[in-house]
Write a protein that holds these residues in place. Structure first.
Motif, short mmCIF file in Angstrom:
data_model
loop_
_atom_site.label_atom_id
_atom_site.label_comp_id
_atom_site.label_asym_id
_atom_site.label_seq_id
_atom_site.Cartn_x
_atom_site.Cartn_y
_atom_site.Cartn_z
N VAL A 467 35.88 38.26 43.56
CA VAL A 467 35.19 37.10 42.98
C VAL A 467 36.25 36.12 42.48
O VAL A 467 37.19 36.49 41.79
N SER A 468 36.08 34.88 42.88
CA SER A 468 37.04 33.84 42.49
C SER A 468 36.61 33.20 41.18
O SER A 468 35.50 32.67 41.10
N VAL A 469 37.50 33.25 40.23
CA VAL A 469 37.16 32.70 38.91
C VAL A 469 38.00 31.45 38.65
O VAL A 469 39.23 31.47 38.81
N ALA A 483 41.80 42.57 33.62
CA ALA A 483 41.22 43.12 34.84
C ALA A 483 42.04 44.31 35.34
O ALA A 483 41.49 45.32 35.79
N MET A 484 43.35 44.21 35.18
CA MET A 484 44.21 45.28 35.66
C MET A 484 43.99 46.55 34.83
O MET A 484 43.87 47.65 35.36
N ILE A 492 38.74 40.77 41.29
CA ILE A 492 38.69 39.44 40.70
C ILE A 492 39.97 38.68 41.00
O ILE A 492 41.04 39.27 41.06
N GLU A 493 39.84 37.40 41.25
CA GLU A 493 41.04 36.57 41.42
C GLU A 493 40.82 35.26 40.70
O GLU A 493 39.68 34.85 40.45
N LEU A 547 31.32 40.47 37.34
CA LEU A 547 31.25 41.39 38.47
C LEU A 547 29.88 42.07 38.58
O LEU A 547 29.68 42.96 39.40
N GLY A 548 28.98 41.67 37.69
CA GLY A 548 27.63 42.24 37.75
C GLY A 548 27.57 43.67 37.30
O GLY A 548 26.64 44.40 37.63
#
Ligand SMILES: Nc1ncnc2c1ncn2[C@@H]1O[C@H](COP(=O)(O)OP(=O)(O)OP(=O)(O)O)[C@@H](O)[C@H]1O
Length: 683
Positions: A467-469, A483-484, A492-493, A547-548
């Motif tokens: 998912v591009s943020v 995120a890591m 995620i990016e 990310l749902g």
């Protein structure tokens, strides 16, 4: 305070011919007067302490000896310095050594500045006007731009630059840092005045004497090096400890092989190149039996690991790291280990409910390297975190950590400890709030539209790409770091191109200031996730929602129906519980944990109002225990039974109603008196 009573003589070996006697005497008097005028109380204090090693040490005379043979303008005491003035003379001569770096025209101008005794840095960039930095602000030294010759002159007077582009002046604490061009020629210099400030660590005396390891953090130039230099001296001289300084850039102990007297009897190990700092740290422990290790600028993962190894060997550690707050250290992947490291943990439903937190939380992996931490706000103000572990835990939970605000009165040199745990202030300062999610505000007709589309087609569905943020005024590094830790770095990016983004993540303050972002979001049909603060707890939540992984459920739908903004409920109860409520819950918890579960005995709680009984009931249910109402309709009270609850809710209490019997247990078939002992433990 005794005044500086040394008569000064000016010698300018190079420029003798161009410097008239009249100019010389003006020059001297201007310098000595302005230095006297601006010497801080701290300097005066240092100079008036007859026991100070700065005053008695023979090493300190070296710079003065050197002055007679030195190049350029020298200001020297013409008579033998008396004890009363030697401290200030030392400071004077060291500042004079510093000024020797500058070409005469700059030096002359700088001397006229009324705060010359407080000079922090001189910045010389090729082709630009030279700048002097004072605590009060920057000051243009001369309208004439810096020339190559000026830089050459300065470079010729300092030692060799090491691989971190730093150098120093022999027998002084000054730090000279170079900026080079692509051909590696020096085209800029930042020349920092170093000083040994006796008394600068008074604020932390109790921590130093306590023997725990201390992490000092603060922005560049706030005085960290000066502070730990003084800590080294105090520990070595006043507390007779075996102190070793690992001095990577020779900044603590000064340039040259004989360390500056400002470190007292502490020993100093030099570091051949910056990449070897961690090796020297370990070597110090293995070879020299230190009780304390002092280390400036722990910056890499290897250094942080070395620090942790040292701490495990029972050696007191006093170290500095760049960063404004502990939060910055937690978010820095290289330095995280200093605070124990962090990991993401997914809790079971019951546990999450019991703790009243979200399901995925960040937790500290292990004990921090340092016992306590000091966040330097200024030279005279700091926040002390007595228990670094508790601070880190609080920050990770998105709560305000406890700390003590300390302030030093520079006139009296007294440390004042003020308000302990000003939670509100800290929370405000660090902006610890709830997270909220909004969609484009104008899309009130069908606000779920974008969100649904995003959630189900992009997020919950099988994603082939991350998912591009588009992160608006939120640090990309922080987001990716979180995120890591959550193990979701592939999911995620972060993108700079809003057109290529799937979602927007923004801070609410920025949203208020820049409402255009809503317009762009609407145009691009993107949901906007808004967090009110950049705490890690909120980022965890935001990432899960993006990310749902966390449902918006009824909450978002309800709220979306009312307005376009969806405010996510706080994990902690919003309303402040009353004292009675806290008392009632604590009563229930103690009964469960100390009597019902271990002893298998039923416990009857005190009668309470129905609202509070409802809260007690929730708590009992989280332990999966059964209850009965042993009170009356108007005077309800719970009896906690030592048996597993089969039903989700055995007794229902609404906030404003009396307890309603819903299960057999309430009718009292067992009478609430005899039960088999069950070794129940909360799951
Ligand atoms: N208590 C103090 N009284 C007077 N001057 C001080 C004091 N503490 C620091 N200074 C001066 O402030 C300047 C910056 O201090 P220092 O080098 O210790 O900061 P720092 O936080 O270590 O900076 P950096 O992170 O860039 O290494 C120096 O010129 C130093 O002499």
């Amino acid at each position: 305070m005794r005044a500086l009573n040394t008569r000064l003589v000016l010698i300018d070996v190079h420029n003798l011919s161009t410097f008239t006697n009249k100019e010389s005497s003006n020059y001297v008097s201007t310098f000595s007067a302005s230095f006297r005028r601006t010497m801080s109380p701290r300097h005066r204090l240092a100079s008036s302490r007859s026991s100070s090693p700065m005053i008695r040490s023979p090493e300190m005379r070296k710079p003065r000896d050197r002055m007679f043979s030195g190049n350029g303008v020298s200001i020297i005491p013409s008579n033998s310095p008396s004890t009363s003035s030697s401290g200030s003379t030392e400071a004077l001569s060291e500042l004079e050594m510093f000024l020797e770096l500058l070409p005469l025209r700059m030096r002359t101008e700088l001397m006229k500045h009324k705060e010359i005794g407080e000079l922090v840095e001189v910045v010389m960039d090729l082709g630009r006007k030279p700048l002097a930095r004072f605590p009060s602000g920057d000051w243009v030294i001369s309208e004439q731009p810096v020339k190559f010759d000026d830089l050459r002159l300065a470079v010729s007077k300092v030692g060799e630059f090491s691989d971190d582009n730093r150098s120093g002046i022999n027998n002084s604490l000054h730090r000279i840092s170079a900026i080079r061009n692509r051909k590696l020629q020096i085209i800029g210099l930042t020349c920092r005045v170093g000083r040994a400030i006796s008394g600068s660590a008074e604020m932390l005396r109790d921590l130093i004497e306590g023997g725990g390891s201390i992490l000092v953090i603060g922005p560049p130039g706030v005085g960290k090096t000066t502070l730990i230099r003084e800590i080294a001296r105090m520990l070595a001289d006043d507390h007779k400890k075996r102190v070793i300084i690992v001095d990577t850039s020779n900044e603590i102990g000064g340039d040259g092989d004989v360390p500056h007297s400002g470190i007292g009897r502490a020993r100093r190990m030099q570091v051949p190149n910056v990449n070897m700092q961690h090796n020297v740290m370990i070597e110090a422990v293995e070879n020299h039996m230190p009780e304390t290790i002092i280390i400036d600028e722990i910056g890499t993962e290897l250094e942080a690991l070395a620090a942790s190894t040292i701490a495990q060997r029972g050696v007191q550690l006093v170290g500095t790291a760049h960063g404004m707050t502990i939060d910055n250290i937690i978010k820095n992947p290289s330095l995280q280990i200093l605070v124990g490291g962090i990991e993401s943990v997914t809790l079971g439903d019951e546990e999450a409910k019991k703790r009243k937190v979200q399901k995925t939380i960040l937790e500290r992996k292990g004990p921090p390297t340092f016992t306590c931490a000091v966040e330097m706000i200024s030279r005279t103000e700091c926040r002390v975190h007595h228990r670094l572990d508790a601070t880190v835990d609080a920050i990770l939970a998105g709560k305000p950590p406890p700390f003590e605000l300390r302030h030093m009165d520079i006139e009296t040199n007294n440390s004042q400890s003020s308000t302990v745990v000003p939670e509100k202030t800290y929370a405000e300062e660090h902006k610890i709030h709830n997270a909220e999610v909004v969609t484009a505000k104008e899309d009130v007709d069908n606000p779920l539209k974008h969100f649904k589309q995003y959630t189900f087609t992009r997020s919950l569905g099988k994603r082939s790409s991350p998912v591009s943020v588009y992160a608006y005024k939120i640090l990309e590094a922080d987001l990716l770091q979180v995120a890591m830790v959550m193990g979701l770095e592939d999911e995620i990016e972060v993108t700079d191109d809003i057109g290529a983004a799937d979602v927007i993540l923004a801070s609410s303050s920025e949203m208020k200031q820049n409402p255009w972002i809503r317009g762009v979001a609407k145009f691009q049909q993107l949901p906007i996730f808004v967090i009110k603060s950049n705490t890690m707890a909120q980022m965890v939540k935001a990432i899960r929602m993006i990310l749902g992984m966390e449902s918006f459920g009824s909450l978002s739908k309800q709220q979306l129906n009312r307005s376009a903004d969806i405010k996510i409920e706080d994990d902690a109860p919003k309303r402040k519980p009353s004292l009675e409520e806290i008392d009632a819950l604590e009563e229930a918890r103690l009964a469960i944990e100390y009597i019902v579960i271990p002893g298998g005995e039923p416990v009857e709680l005190l009668p309470r109002c129905s609202d509070i009984v409802a809260r007690q009931l929730e708590l009992v249910e989280s332990y999966q225990l059964d209850v009965e109402n042993s009170g009356t309709e108007h005077n309800p009270r719970l009896q906690i039974l030592p048996r597993r609850s089969n039903k989700k809710t055995s007794v229902k209490y609404s906030k404003s109603s009396s307890p309603q019997p819903t299960s057999k247990s309430l009718t009292g078939s067992n009478g609430g008196t005899s039960f088999a002992r069950l070794p129940l433990l909360p799951e």
